[in-house]
Write a protein that holds these residues in place. Structure first.
Motif, mmCIF file in Angstrom:
data_model
loop_
_atom_site.group_PDB
_atom_site.id
_atom_site.type_symbol
_atom_site.label_atom_id
_atom_site.label_comp_id
_atom_site.label_asym_id
_atom_site.label_seq_id
_atom_site.Cartn_x
_atom_site.Cartn_y
_atom_site.Cartn_z
ATOM 1 N N GLU A 196 0.831 -1.207 0.000
ATOM 2 C CA GLU A 196 0.000 0.000 0.000
ATOM 3 C C GLU A 196 0.865 1.256 0.000
ATOM 4 O OE1 GLU A 196 -2.928 -0.303 3.212
ATOM 5 O OE2 GLU A 196 -4.417 -0.483 1.596
ATOM 6 N N ALA A 197 1.989 1.218 0.716
ATOM 7 C CA ALA A 197 2.891 2.368 0.757
ATOM 8 C C ALA A 197 3.481 2.634 -0.631
ATOM 9 C CB ALA A 197 4.001 2.134 1.777
ATOM 10 N N LEU A 198 3.889 1.583 -1.321
ATOM 11 C CA LEU A 198 4.412 1.734 -2.689
ATOM 12 C C LEU A 198 3.332 2.290 -3.617
ATOM 13 C CD1 LEU A 198 6.414 -1.608 -3.002
ATOM 14 C CD2 LEU A 198 7.386 0.685 -3.259
ATOM 15 N N ARG A 256 1.009 7.031 -6.677
ATOM 16 C CA ARG A 256 -0.030 8.054 -6.852
ATOM 17 C C ARG A 256 0.582 9.450 -6.843
ATOM 18 N NH1 ARG A 256 -4.021 10.908 -3.695
ATOM 19 N NH2 ARG A 256 -3.112 10.169 -1.748
ATOM 20 N N THR A 257 1.556 9.672 -5.965
ATOM 21 C CA THR A 257 2.246 10.956 -5.909
ATOM 22 C C THR A 257 2.985 11.234 -7.214
ATOM 23 O OG1 THR A 257 2.518 10.788 -3.508
ATOM 24 C CG2 THR A 257 4.005 12.281 -4.674
ATOM 25 N N LEU A 258 3.627 10.211 -7.778
ATOM 26 C CA LEU A 258 4.382 10.380 -9.011
ATOM 27 C C LEU A 258 3.465 10.630 -10.201
ATOM 28 C CD1 LEU A 258 7.123 7.661 -8.437
ATOM 29 C CD2 LEU A 258 7.384 10.151 -8.319
ATOM 30 N N VAL A 271 9.917 8.677 -15.497
ATOM 31 C CA VAL A 271 11.152 7.966 -15.170
ATOM 32 C C VAL A 271 11.079 7.405 -13.752
ATOM 33 C CG1 VAL A 271 13.643 8.172 -14.826
ATOM 34 C CG2 VAL A 271 12.549 9.304 -16.778
ATOM 35 N N ARG A 272 10.726 8.245 -12.799
ATOM 36 C CA ARG A 272 10.626 7.773 -11.411
ATOM 37 C C ARG A 272 9.439 6.825 -11.237
ATOM 38 N NH1 ARG A 272 10.099 12.437 -7.601
ATOM 39 N NH2 ARG A 272 10.224 10.800 -6.005
ATOM 40 N N TYR A 273 8.381 7.064 -12.004
ATOM 41 C CA TYR A 273 7.233 6.157 -11.926
ATOM 42 C C TYR A 273 7.659 4.749 -12.361
ATOM 43 C CZ TYR A 273 2.480 4.348 -12.270
ATOM 44 O OH TYR A 273 1.339 3.596 -12.090
ATOM 45 N N HIS A 274 8.426 4.672 -13.455
ATOM 46 C CA HIS A 274 8.893 3.363 -13.919
ATOM 47 C C HIS A 274 9.718 2.668 -12.842
ATOM 48 C CE1 HIS A 274 10.795 0.250 -16.328
ATOM 49 N NE2 HIS A 274 11.968 0.717 -15.944
ATOM 50 N N GLU A 275 10.611 3.413 -12.192
ATOM 51 C CA GLU A 275 11.462 2.814 -11.163
ATOM 52 C C GLU A 275 10.620 2.302 -9.991
ATOM 53 O OE1 GLU A 275 14.078 6.013 -10.252
ATOM 54 O OE2 GLU A 275 15.284 5.791 -12.067
ATOM 55 N N SER A 301 -2.122 3.457 -15.533
ATOM 56 C CA SER A 301 -1.381 2.408 -14.847
ATOM 57 C C SER A 301 -1.748 2.368 -13.372
ATOM 58 C CB SER A 301 0.132 2.635 -15.010
ATOM 59 O OG SER A 301 0.874 1.742 -14.225
ATOM 60 N N TYR A 302 -1.826 3.541 -12.756
ATOM 61 C CA TYR A 302 -2.162 3.600 -11.332
ATOM 62 C C TYR A 302 -3.557 3.023 -11.071
ATOM 63 C CZ TYR A 302 -3.243 5.258 -6.702
ATOM 64 O OH TYR A 302 -3.619 5.298 -5.389
ATOM 65 N N GLU A 303 -4.509 3.362 -11.914
ATOM 66 C CA GLU A 303 -5.877 2.852 -11.732
ATOM 67 C C GLU A 303 -5.923 1.332 -11.881
ATOM 68 O OE1 GLU A 303 -8.261 4.986 -14.514
ATOM 69 O OE2 GLU A 303 -8.017 6.908 -13.472
#
Length: 232
Positions: free
Chosen positions: A125-127, A132-134, A141-145, A191-193
């Protein structure tokens, strides 16, 4: 029965560990993969180790290793005594890779719904919240990581080390294409959804629901990459 039933999660979730810094080989592999998938380096282009070492300011050792790793994704063809050239997988080969990926990740998600401990569910859940923030920040780039850490947490949560290993190996082969699709408009939010459906199913211990949600997610990733590739 699940090893730990899905229970209400405390709002105080432990922070996941920070990602390890990228090695020179990894940074080089990602850069070359991006150039190949985006069309900057076209199929048939020779990849000269010395030239690449000079371009990126590294020795030939990380270049050689990056080329070896790219060959596993079908992005590079290494010819004995003739060097390496850019070589994209055929559409059929790529579809086969994504099909296998969807089944393996679906199996991991289903087993995670059954087997994840409470601490692992909190970490997932934390990840998910970090992703969601990204999305709000619009940082592909950071979302992919962070996305890779999210999926790896689900593999580990299956509590089947062999399944986790072969799923990670398959993801490594598909990774350049999964990475490229995040450049498509609206893809981060989508992707987030899709992740959210997977997370909800895992939290309630719904093995079949988590399996199906993850399969659908990987299918959408495949279609998003094809849509992105057609615009290049």
């Amino acid at each position: 029965m699940p090893r730990s039933a899905a229970k209400p999660i405390s709002p105080k979730a432990p922070k996941p560990p920070l990602a390890a810094p990228r090695t020179r080989t990894e940074a080089l592999r990602l850069q070359l993969a991006d150039e190949i998938v985006s069309g900057v380096l076209e199929p048939g282009t020779p990849l000269d180790e010395q030239e690449l070492a000079g371009r990126f300011g590294v020795s030939r050792t990380p270049v050689r290793e990056a080329i070896r790793q790219l060959s596993a994704s079908g992005l590079v063809s290494v010819r004995p005594h003739r060097g390496a050239v850019v070589a994209l997988p055929t559409p059929r080969q790529l579809n086969d890779m994504f099909e296998a990926m969807a089944e393996l990740e679906g199996l991991c998600a289903g087993m995670a719904a059954r087997n994840m401990t409470i601490a692992e569910r909190r970490s997932l859940e934390a990840l998910h919240e970090e992703l969601r923030t990204l999305v709000r920040e619009g940082d592909p780039v950071r979302y992919h990581e962070k996305n890779e850490a999210f999926h790896t947490a689900i593999y580990a949560g299956s509590h089947n080390s062999y399944l986790a290993d072969i799923t990670l190996m398959t993801r490594t082969r598909v990774a350049p294409f999964r990475r490229a699709q995040f450049r498509a408009a609206g893809r981060l939010g989508g992707s987030y959804e899709e992740h959210d459906l997977v997370v909800q199913a895992i939290m309630r211990g719904d093995q079949a629901g988590a399996t199906e949600a993850m399969r659908k997610h990987i299918g959408i990733v495949r279609d998003a990459f094809h849509s992105y590739a057609e615009t290049r």
